[in-house]
Design a protein around this motif. Structure first.
Motif, PDB file in Angstrom:
ATOM      1  N   PHE A 186       0.473   5.222   0.001  1.00 56.56           N
ATOM      2  CA  PHE A 186      -1.160   6.349   0.740  1.00 56.56           C
ATOM      3  C   PHE A 186      -0.520   7.476   0.626  1.00 56.56           C
ATOM      4  CE2 PHE A 186      -4.155   8.444   3.471  1.00 56.56           C
ATOM      5  CZ  PHE A 186      -5.054   7.823   3.192  1.00 56.56           C
TER       6      PHE A 186
ATOM      7  N   VAL B 241       0.439  -0.717   0.073  1.00 56.38           N
ATOM      8  CA  VAL B 241      -0.067  -0.451   0.092  1.00 56.38           C
ATOM      9  C   VAL B 241       0.548   1.458  -0.007  1.00 56.38           C
ATOM     10  CG1 VAL B 241      -1.530   1.271   1.088  1.00 56.38           C
ATOM     11  CG2 VAL B 241      -2.120  -1.333   1.245  1.00 56.38           C
TER      12      VAL B 241
ATOM     13  N   TRP C 262      -9.259   2.053   3.417  1.00 55.04           N
ATOM     14  CA  TRP C 262      -8.582   0.847   3.513  1.00 55.04           C
ATOM     15  C   TRP C 262      -9.169   0.003   4.094  1.00 55.04           C
ATOM     16  CZ3 TRP C 262      -3.350   2.191   5.450  1.00 55.04           C
ATOM     17  CH2 TRP C 262      -2.598   0.940   5.178  1.00 55.04           C
TER      18      TRP C 262
ATOM     19  N   TYR D  47      -3.338   4.733  -2.741  1.00 52.02           N
ATOM     20  CA  TYR D  47      -4.096   5.232  -2.320  1.00 52.02           C
ATOM     21  C   TYR D  47      -3.762   6.650  -2.661  1.00 52.02           C
ATOM     22  CZ  TYR D  47      -6.738   1.302  -0.049  1.00 52.02           C
ATOM     23  OH  TYR D  47      -7.975   0.263  -0.069  1.00 52.02           O
ATOM     24  N   ASP D  48      -4.320   7.573  -3.079  1.00 51.17           N
ATOM     25  CA  ASP D  48      -4.464   8.879  -3.719  1.00 51.17           C
ATOM     26  C   ASP D  48      -5.594   9.607  -3.113  1.00 51.17           C
ATOM     27  OD1 ASP D  48      -3.800  11.677  -4.261  1.00 51.17           O
ATOM     28  OD2 ASP D  48      -2.465  10.929  -5.769  1.00 51.17           O
TER      29      ASP D  48
ATOM     30  N   VAL E 296      -1.297  -1.163  -4.461  1.00 55.12           N
ATOM     31  CA  VAL E 296      -3.101  -0.169  -4.453  1.00 55.12           C
ATOM     32  C   VAL E 296      -2.230   1.464  -3.745  1.00 55.12           C
ATOM     33  CG1 VAL E 296      -4.771   0.192  -3.129  1.00 55.12           C
ATOM     34  CG2 VAL E 296      -4.087  -2.348  -4.117  1.00 55.12           C
TER      35      VAL E 296
ATOM     36  N   THR F 212     -11.001   5.015  -6.580  1.00 53.77           N
ATOM     37  CA  THR F 212     -10.770   7.256  -6.697  1.00 53.77           C
ATOM     38  C   THR F 212     -12.233   6.524  -6.197  1.00 53.77           C
ATOM     39  OG1 THR F 212     -12.218   6.354  -8.940  1.00 53.77           O
ATOM     40  CG2 THR F 212      -9.901   7.087  -8.799  1.00 53.77           C
TER      41      THR F 212
ATOM     42  N   TYR G 292     -14.835   4.539  -2.326  1.00 49.58           N
ATOM     43  CA  TYR G 292     -14.783   4.078  -1.149  1.00 49.58           C
ATOM     44  C   TYR G 292     -14.854   2.812  -1.071  1.00 49.58           C
ATOM     45  CZ  TYR G 292     -13.775   8.862   0.635  1.00 49.58           C
ATOM     46  OH  TYR G 292     -14.249  10.801   0.771  1.00 49.58           O
TER      47      TYR G 292
ATOM     48  N   SER H 234      -7.946  12.562   2.818  1.00 45.12           N
ATOM     49  CA  SER H 234      -7.699  11.360   3.737  1.00 45.12           C
ATOM     50  C   SER H 234      -7.981  10.353   4.871  1.00 45.12           C
ATOM     51  CB  SER H 234      -6.613  12.238   4.310  1.00 45.12           C
ATOM     52  OG  SER H 234      -5.546  12.520   3.248  1.00 45.12           O
TER      53      SER H 234
ATOM     54  N   GLU I  39     -10.826  -3.177  -4.254  1.00 48.11           N
ATOM     55  CA  GLU I  39      -8.993  -3.296  -3.947  1.00 48.11           C
ATOM     56  C   GLU I  39      -7.916  -4.125  -3.218  1.00 48.11           C
ATOM     57  OE1 GLU I  39     -10.777  -0.715  -3.269  1.00 48.11           O
ATOM     58  OE2 GLU I  39      -9.605   0.028  -1.604  1.00 48.11           O
TER      59      GLU I  39
ATOM     60  N   LEU J 177     -10.359   8.025   3.536  1.00 49.13           N
ATOM     61  CA  LEU J 177      -9.958   6.610   2.543  1.00 49.13           C
ATOM     62  C   LEU J 177      -8.657   5.772   3.273  1.00 49.13           C
ATOM     63  CD1 LEU J 177      -9.610   6.390  -0.683  1.00 49.13           C
ATOM     64  CD2 LEU J 177      -7.551   7.805  -0.821  1.00 49.13           C
ATOM     65  N   TYR J 178      -8.022   6.492   4.273  1.00 50.44           N
ATOM     66  CA  TYR J 178      -7.767   5.012   5.306  1.00 50.44           C
ATOM     67  C   TYR J 178      -8.573   4.686   5.754  1.00 50.44           C
ATOM     68  CZ  TYR J 178      -6.146   4.428  10.123  1.00 50.44           C
ATOM     69  OH  TYR J 178      -5.676   3.883  10.884  1.00 50.44           O
TER      70      TYR J 178
END
Ligand code: NAD
Length: 355
Positions: free
Chosen positions: A15, A13, A224, A151-152, A149, A117, A119, A217, A123, A220-221
């Motif tokens: 990130f 990952v 994940w 994650y941006d 992966v 892109t 939630y 962020s 992935e 998205l965290y």
């Protein structure tokens, strides 16, 4: 503590804001040659940007990903990968695009770099789904789990509020069910609780201020962690119900999840007190009984549609949905009865506060 088996899923990952720029380095590290970049037609521009970043490691862009991975799309995508001699795929998008990459991985063994892109969390799972003649088949295969992966959080800023809310609740639903899974384990339960906490504290800001990178962020965290929970342990009532509602009544995936989760949590609260206590704690409340109401409040704060009625379900469908939901036995902390399902669906249909 109960006995448990913990099977860590592999995967790297990366990130952080701006990490999209590392895509070439990461594809090179996979050592699988050129990558075919996959996307939906709507996300073609972003995919072109990824292809430019890849430079000579790009085998081009394939922009035909659609919801639920029709078998024809999977075959056409695989044919395109062969034609351009791709050795791997880069899936940039939501669950539909990552689903296409998984179908190609399943048929042709091409490893995946995923750049989510939304939630949805696909992935992080070894679960694939392919639709043939209107019927979606799913299965587990380690070969479809993305190798890397990225994650941006900057990539999620374009996700409109009306998708952000349900997509975030969809991720929370993975975490809630992971906490009371039949094969729950303490590692995944930690991730799941933290996933709920991260999303619950930031989702409203992400919806109201889409460009807020702290909120993006955080969400998205959380997504994940939710995906990792979904990939590691079994799901129960909520996911089965949503599968029924999506498949048999053609209701939209993330919205159905967002509406049903508060009611599924309420249904299971008497039989999963420890797990729901953790949901409550992550949502900032004291008692397990407060968790369903807190989830319902969050849905009302971040989703445009808060009842199955608003999604286009009809009252006549409720009996049929209850029959289907109670017909196939599966693990759930509280026994699934026809009567219980009919009551749950009635509450969700009207968007009533869960009791
Ligand atoms: P999606 O991938 O279908 O995307 C929805 C729409 O949003 C698309 O039009 C897409 O182009 C657009 N979009 C995506 N990201 C965007 C962004 N940042 N900005 C603007 N538009 C954007 O939706 P989803 O909810 O991510 O995925 C749903 C699908 O994924 C379902 O088919 C579901 O079954 C599957 N899924 C699978 C797993 C698994 O483990 N296999 C897990 C979760 C979901």
């Amino acid at each position: 503590m109960h006995d448990f088996i913990y099977n860590a899923l592999p995967g790297k990952v990366v990130f952080g804001c701006g990490k999209l720029a590392s895509v070439k380095e990461e594809v090179a590290a996979m050592n699988s040659g050129k990558a075919l970049v996959l996307c939906t037609p709507e996300q073609r521009e972003l995919a072109e940007q990824v292809s430019d970043l890849l430079g000579e490691l790009s085998a081009g862009v394939y922009d035909k990903a659609v919801m639920h991975v029709p078998i024809e799309t999977a075959h056409a995508g695989g044919d395109e990968a062969s034609r351009v001699k791709a050795g791997c795929t880069v899936a940039v998008g939501g669950g539909s695009t990552i689903g296409l990459a998984k179908a190609i991985a399943l048929h042709q063994g091409l490893p995946i770099l995923a750049i989510p892109t939304t939630y949805a969390g696909s992935e992080m799972t070894p679960v694939w789904g392919i639709t043939k003649d209107g019927i979606k088949t799913t299965g587990r295969d380690q070969n479809v789990l993305p190798e890397t992966v990225i994650y941006d959080p900057e990539l999620v800023t374009s996700l409109p509020g009306f998708i952000t809310g349900p997509s975030g609740l969809n991720a929370i639903a993975h975490c809630v069910e992971a906490l009371y899974a039949e094969n729950a384990n303490p590692i995944i339960s930690m991730l799941a609780e933290e996933g709920i906490r991260a999303i619950a504290r930031s989702l409203e800001t992400a919806v109201n201020e889409p460009e807020n990178l702290d909120a993006r962020s955080d969400t998205l965290y959380g997504a994940w962690l939710a995906g990792a929970s979904l990939g590691a342990v079994g799901m129960s009532l909520h996911h089965k119900l949503c599968h029924t509602l999506g498949g048999s009544f053609n209701l939209p995936h993330a919205e159905v999840h967002s509406i049903v989760i508060a009611y599924a949590t309420a249904y299971n609260t008497p039989n999963a007190q420890d797990a729901i206590q953790r949901v409550a704690r992550a949502m900032g409340c004291d008692k397990p009984e407060d968790a369903p109401k807190a989830l319902h409040q969050l849905v009302k704060a971040v989703c445009n549609k808060t009842s199955l009625k608003e999604l286009g379900m009809t009252e006549e469908d409720l009996d049929k949905a209850a029959d289907i939901a109670a017909s196939n036995p599966y693990y759930n902390p509280r026994p699934v009865t026809r009567e219980g399902m009919r009551a749950l669906l009635g509450d969700a249909f009207d968007g009533r506060e869960p009791s």
